[in-house]
Design a protein around this motif. Structure first.
Motif: not given
Length: 257
Positions: A84-111
């Motif tokens: 919709a916004l065309g070539p002069d504007f870029r939208v990246l798909h990301g996440t703000e992922m929780e670092i869990r209390a036990d130190g693990s990541m909230d999503y697996p690496d393949e995701v």
């Protein structure tokens, strides 16, 4: 500063007008108030040419964090916004992922590998002992899919001090792995704080100044982050979201674990 001025060595500091992108914001998919396209248009109207949509991950239930299925569904809306916004504007798909209390990541690496930009951050367990809290952040820094640590201590001004991190260790590993550290421009965070910006830049760490916007008017907080970075002697070259999009995307792609 006086000594540097006398020696003619004061840096040319970053200015708000240098900012081209914002790599941390939220939409109605989690706890924001606008759709992906609405946030993108608001960001464009604020003078930007690239953004990352980074809604919260699954375990932050209070913020309507996204399951893996919802995260993958969101990708279609990001693609539609780009079209919709065309070539002069870029939208990246990301996440703000929780670092869990036990130190693990909230999503697996393949995701995480499916995403354009991955933030890791602390929101819970901030009262853990220094060694434990620090190790959680170091785990995220060493994950090859994590591009940035947002508001590293998790503090909220004026009432929440944030995690008691060993910032020497955090900055050293960020330099080693090429992971970006954020100056969160929201006035309740301002995290990294100025002294840690100075320390990180001296170690060769790259910084991003992001608004963490949940609504359009919060793009107006950008100047608070710029002022914090200025107090840490940041130049435009040291702030990744002043770079042309192709340079920023190349840097993200070169992140090492």
């Amino acid at each position: 500063e006086i000594e540097a001025a006398q020696a003619g060595k004061l840096p040319v500091l970053i200015e708000e007008a240098d900012i081209r992108s914002d790599l941390h914001m939220h939409t109605t998919w989690s706890d924001g108030t606008l759709s992906v396209l609405e946030m993108a248009r608001a960001a464009r109207d604020s003078g930007l040419s690239l953004i990352a949509i980074t809604d919260h991950s699954v375990s932050l239930g209070v913020a309507n964090g996204l399951s893996i299925e919802r995260l993958r569904d969101q990708a279609a809306e990001v693609r539609a916004a780009n079209e919709a916004l065309g070539p002069d504007f870029r939208v990246l798909h990301g996440t703000e992922m929780e670092i869990r209390a036990d130190g693990s990541m909230d999503y697996p690496d393949e995701v995480l590998a499916e995403l354009d930009f991955v933030i890791a951050s602390l929101h819970t367990g901030l009262g853990q002992p220094r060694e434990q809290a620090t190790q959680r952040v170091l785990n995220a820094l060493r994950n090859p899919h994590v591009d940035m640590i947002a508001h590293p201590t998790g503090r909220l001004l004026p009432d929440r001090a944030g995690a008691d991190l060993d910032m020497d260790a955090v900055i050293a590993v960020a330099a080693e792995t090429g992971t970006i550290l954020e100056v969160n421009a929201h006035w309740s965070r301002l995290d990294l704080r100025d002294v840690h910006v100075r320390q990180a830049l001296a170690a060769g760490v790259k910084i991003a100044i992001n608004t963490d916007a949940h609504r359009a008017e919060e793009f107006g907080n950008r100047h608070y982050g710029v002022a914090t970075a200025q107090r840490g002697w940041a130049t435009a070259a040291s702030i990744v979201n002043t770079w042309p999009a192709e340079d920023l995307l190349r840097f993200i792609g070169e992140k090492v674990g």
